[in-house]
Write a protein that holds these residues in place. Structure first.
Motif, PDB file in Angstrom:
ATOM      1  N   PHE A  11      -9.032  11.320  25.036  1.00 30.00           N
ATOM      2  CA  PHE A  11     -10.113  11.499  24.060  1.00 30.00           C
ATOM      3  C   PHE A  11      -9.670  11.016  22.692  1.00 30.00           C
ATOM      4  CE2 PHE A  11     -12.878  13.669  21.107  1.00 30.00           C
ATOM      5  CZ  PHE A  11     -14.119  13.661  21.753  1.00 30.00           C
ATOM      6  N   ALA A  12      -8.421  11.328  22.331  1.00 28.22           N
ATOM      7  CA  ALA A  12      -7.911  10.895  21.031  1.00 28.22           C
ATOM      8  C   ALA A  12      -7.888   9.376  20.937  1.00 28.22           C
ATOM      9  CB  ALA A  12      -6.502  11.456  20.804  1.00 28.22           C
ATOM     10  N   LEU A  13      -7.523   8.696  22.036  1.00 25.51           N
ATOM     11  CA  LEU A  13      -7.508   7.237  22.035  1.00 25.51           C
ATOM     12  C   LEU A  13      -8.912   6.679  21.834  1.00 25.51           C
ATOM     13  CD1 LEU A  13      -6.067   4.541  22.416  1.00 25.51           C
ATOM     14  CD2 LEU A  13      -6.373   4.818  24.896  1.00 25.51           C
ATOM     15  N   ALA A  14      -9.900   7.301  22.481  1.00 25.34           N
ATOM     16  CA  ALA A  14     -11.290   6.840  22.326  1.00 25.34           C
ATOM     17  C   ALA A  14     -11.740   6.939  20.874  1.00 25.34           C
ATOM     18  CB  ALA A  14     -12.217   7.654  23.228  1.00 25.34           C
ATOM     19  N   ILE A  15     -11.481   8.078  20.248  1.00 20.55           N
ATOM     20  CA  ILE A  15     -11.896   8.252  18.853  1.00 20.55           C
ATOM     21  C   ILE A  15     -11.070   7.352  17.930  1.00 20.55           C
ATOM     22  CG2 ILE A  15     -12.128   9.910  16.970  1.00 20.55           C
ATOM     23  CD1 ILE A  15     -14.125  10.285  19.266  1.00 20.55           C
ATOM     24  N   ALA A  16      -9.784   7.196  18.248  1.00 22.88           N
ATOM     25  CA  ALA A  16      -8.952   6.318  17.434  1.00 22.88           C
ATOM     26  C   ALA A  16      -9.449   4.875  17.498  1.00 22.88           C
ATOM     27  CB  ALA A  16      -7.497   6.403  17.906  1.00 22.88           C
ATOM     28  N   LEU A  17      -9.766   4.392  18.702  1.00 24.60           N
ATOM     29  CA  LEU A  17     -10.291   3.032  18.849  1.00 24.60           C
ATOM     30  C   LEU A  17     -11.674   2.893  18.209  1.00 24.60           C
ATOM     31  CD1 LEU A  17      -9.256   1.892  22.436  1.00 24.60           C
ATOM     32  CD2 LEU A  17      -8.532   0.938  20.252  1.00 24.60           C
ATOM     33  N   GLN A  18     -12.450   3.958  18.276  1.00 20.58           N
ATOM     34  CA  GLN A  18     -13.751   3.944  17.614  1.00 20.58           C
ATOM     35  C   GLN A  18     -13.581   3.678  16.130  1.00 20.58           C
ATOM     36  OE1 GLN A  18     -16.312   7.581  16.205  1.00 20.58           O
ATOM     37  NE2 GLN A  18     -16.674   7.328  18.391  1.00 20.58           N
ATOM     38  N   ASN A  19     -12.664   4.388  15.518  1.00 21.96           N
ATOM     39  CA  ASN A  19     -12.444   4.228  14.084  1.00 21.96           C
ATOM     40  C   ASN A  19     -11.828   2.875  13.748  1.00 21.96           C
ATOM     41  OD1 ASN A  19     -13.085   6.854  12.478  1.00 21.96           O
ATOM     42  ND2 ASN A  19     -12.170   7.559  14.383  1.00 21.96           N
ATOM     43  N   LEU A  20     -10.919   2.406  14.602  1.00 21.86           N
ATOM     44  CA  LEU A  20     -10.286   1.113  14.349  1.00 21.86           C
ATOM     45  C   LEU A  20     -11.295  -0.025  14.523  1.00 21.86           C
ATOM     46  CD1 LEU A  20      -7.557  -0.076  13.580  1.00 21.86           C
ATOM     47  CD2 LEU A  20      -7.098  -0.393  16.025  1.00 21.86           C
ATOM     48  N   THR A  21     -12.111   0.049  15.581  1.00 24.21           N
ATOM     49  CA  THR A  21     -13.148  -0.966  15.800  1.00 24.21           C
ATOM     50  C   THR A  21     -14.151  -0.955  14.656  1.00 24.21           C
ATOM     51  OG1 THR A  21     -12.920  -0.723  18.193  1.00 24.21           O
ATOM     52  CG2 THR A  21     -14.937  -1.767  17.388  1.00 24.21           C
ATOM     53  N   HIS A  56      -9.267   2.426   5.499  1.00 18.02           N
ATOM     54  CA  HIS A  56      -9.642   3.807   5.800  1.00 18.02           C
ATOM     55  C   HIS A  56      -9.582   4.056   7.306  1.00 18.02           C
ATOM     56  CE1 HIS A  56     -12.442   7.162   6.527  1.00 18.02           C
ATOM     57  NE2 HIS A  56     -12.274   7.528   5.267  1.00 18.02           N
ATOM     58  N   GLN A  57     -10.075   3.085   8.079  1.00 14.83           N
ATOM     59  CA  GLN A  57     -10.169   3.291   9.516  1.00 14.83           C
ATOM     60  C   GLN A  57      -8.837   3.091  10.239  1.00 14.83           C
ATOM     61  OE1 GLN A  57     -12.751   4.987   8.911  1.00 14.83           O
ATOM     62  NE2 GLN A  57     -13.496   4.521  10.955  1.00 14.83           N
ATOM     63  N   ILE A  58      -7.945   2.304   9.648  1.00 17.24           N
ATOM     64  CA  ILE A  58      -6.592   2.269  10.201  1.00 17.24           C
ATOM     65  C   ILE A  58      -5.969   3.664  10.063  1.00 17.24           C
ATOM     66  CG2 ILE A  58      -4.269   1.306   9.942  1.00 17.24           C
ATOM     67  CD1 ILE A  58      -5.574  -1.282   8.982  1.00 17.24           C
ATOM     68  N   GLY A  59      -6.195   4.285   8.912  1.00 14.58           N
ATOM     69  CA  GLY A  59      -5.751   5.664   8.736  1.00 14.58           C
ATOM     70  C   GLY A  59      -6.436   6.606   9.714  1.00 14.58           C
ATOM     71  N   SER A  60      -7.724   6.380   9.958  1.00 12.39           N
ATOM     72  CA  SER A  60      -8.457   7.209  10.910  1.00 12.39           C
ATOM     73  C   SER A  60      -7.872   7.090  12.311  1.00 12.39           C
ATOM     74  CB  SER A  60      -9.930   6.794  10.927  1.00 12.39           C
ATOM     75  OG  SER A  60     -10.520   6.980   9.657  1.00 12.39           O
ATOM     76  N   PHE A  61      -7.552   5.847  12.701  1.00  8.57           N
ATOM     77  CA  PHE A  61      -6.932   5.612  13.999  1.00  8.57           C
ATOM     78  C   PHE A  61      -5.636   6.409  14.109  1.00  8.57           C
ATOM     79  CE2 PHE A  61      -3.829   3.453  16.625  1.00  8.57           C
ATOM     80  CZ  PHE A  61      -4.538   3.150  17.793  1.00  8.57           C
ATOM     81  N   MET A  62      -4.808   6.327  13.070  1.00 10.04           N
ATOM     82  CA  MET A  62      -3.523   7.014  13.098  1.00 10.04           C
ATOM     83  C   MET A  62      -3.705   8.530  13.151  1.00 10.04           C
ATOM     84  SD  MET A  62      -1.337   4.603  13.196  1.00 10.04           S
ATOM     85  CE  MET A  62       0.175   5.527  12.893  1.00 10.04           C
TER      86      MET A  62
END
Length: 408
Positions: free
Chosen positions: A46-56, A352-358
């Motif tokens: 789930f964390a990967l899905a949300i992380a990729l969501q933010n990175l995309t 911002h979203q790279i930070g969100s991914f992390m």
């Protein structure tokens, strides 16, 4: 000739669109345990899905921002509404981790890039006088925050009554309301007003990234993404885990109310950030926000955990939550103008979203490895202090391109 939209119309339609897009997105953390437990996945999936969501979302925001600046925001918003519906429905039907990650992560990331602040702020910037611009951005951000307050309890009710799969289907139907809202924001004969040097997209990007103030601004924005997404995604499971020691915080309603309070108090935070941003240098306000976040997180970890301290934490973080958004976008508009506002704001938002991914992914990975979120909480505190410091030297003066050309 550029057609000017009525400012009230822009704020209402744009605010409602952000209310839906950001409001639903803020509730995704509630789906963490129900989805992973129903499918037998670890939290890392789930964390990967949300992380990729933010990175995309962040990686494609400059692209969609540039297309919005060139061809009109409403076309991008209509695309965003369609993608949002497809992504939510796809996530509801996913039977494998890969399918879920592609739907919740990639497709919804594209949808958010088309339907959130950067695109809406481009419309506001083009249709709002400069002396009201940051205030108007604060209004739009406040409505997005109200969406969080409104949608999170609704999503919890949908989860409780219908389960995660059907809840996602219902949300997919709800986001179709974004389509008429995007249509309302169409700018007839769209052609952003410019003066002086007719700058190209390439020149605008080069100019921005050579500016020290822009570099510092996007570094601070990285920290914003890390903190808010880590808290948004992992606060609910953190409280559940801590219920072994503090039983009162383990009930799902505590996490739901806490996340809703973040949204409610963020209405105040974003609105007054917009008001203060017209009177006080915006980079000083940003430095205060980031430093205050570190203090609030530290106090939350040090005080005995209870529903009351959780709600106080949520309220204080809510005031500081997305109040960075109108200030950051306001600085971009003030320095570089509004011609490429959506695109340049998109580049800032990518950081911002790279930070969100992390924040999202590290939360899941480090929890699975250590059984605790403590390391990530400490990282969030340290980053807040760093962001406060890097915002202090920012200069908000508008670039004088005619002078630069004369020197050349």
């Amino acid at each position: 000739m550029t057609y000017q939209l009525n400012l009230t119309r822009v704020l209402i339609a744009g605010g409602l669109l952000v209310t839906l897009s950001m409001g639903i997105r803020h509730g995704f953390g509630l789906f963490n345990l129900p989805v992973t437990q129903a499918n037998g996945w670890g939290r890392e999936t789930f964390a990967l899905a949300i992380a990729l969501q933010n990175l995309t979302w962040g990686a494609t925001q400059p692209l969609f921002g540039g297309l919005s600046d060139k061809f009109g925001a409403y076309k991008i918003m209509l695309l965003g509404g369609c993608l949002y519906c497809i992504g939510l429905y796809g996530a509801s039907q996913a039977v494998s981790g890969l399918a879920f990650v592609l739907s919740m992560g990639v497709i919804l990331g594209l949808a958010l890039a088309c339907s959130t602040y950067s695109v809406v702020y481009g419309v506001i910037g083009r249709n709002c006088p400069p002396e009201k611009r940051v205030w108007a951005m604060g209004i739009a951000a406040a409505m997005g925050s109200f969406g969080q307050f409104l949608m999170i309890p609704l999503e919890q009710e949908l989860l409780g009554n219908f389960g995660p799969q059907n809840a996602l289907v219902i949300l997919a139907i709800l986001v179709t309301l974004m389509l008429p809202l995007g249509w309302i924001l169409r700018e007839k004969n769209h052609a952003p007003a410019v003066s002086g040097h007719q700058q190209t997209i390439t020149e605008a990007i080069s100019e921005a990234f050579k500016q020290r103030s822009f570099q510092l601004l996007i570094l601070g924005y990285f920290v914003c993404g890390f903190q808010v997404v880590f808290i948004g995604v992992h606060l609910a499971p953190y409280l559940k885990d801590m219920s072994a020691t503090y039983p009162d915080v383990g009930h799902p309603q505590v996490a739901t109310l806490a996340l809703a309070l973040v949204g409610l108090f963020n209405v105040l935070g974003t609105y007054y950030a917009g008001v203060l941003g017209q009177k006080v240098p915006k980079h000083y306000i940003l430095a205060f926000i980031y430093g205050s976040r570190s203090i609030v997180i530290g106090a939350f970890l040090l005080l005995p955990l209870s529903p009351l301290t959780t709600y106080l934490f949520a309220a204080l973080m809510g005031i500081l939550w997305l109040s960075t958004v109108p200030l950051t976008n306001g600085i971009v508009a003030q320095i570089f103008g509004v011609k490429y506002l959506s695109m340049l704001s998109g580049f800032a938002f990518f950081s911002h979203q790279i930070g969100s991914f992390m924040g999202a992914y590290l939360g899941g990975v480090l929890f699975d490895k250590t059984g605790s979120y403590n390391i990530v909480w400490i990282i969030a505190i340290a980053l807040g202090i760093l962001a406060a410091l890097v915002n202090l030297p920012i200069k908000e003066d508008a670039i004088d391109r005619n002078a630069a050309l004369a020197k050349a």
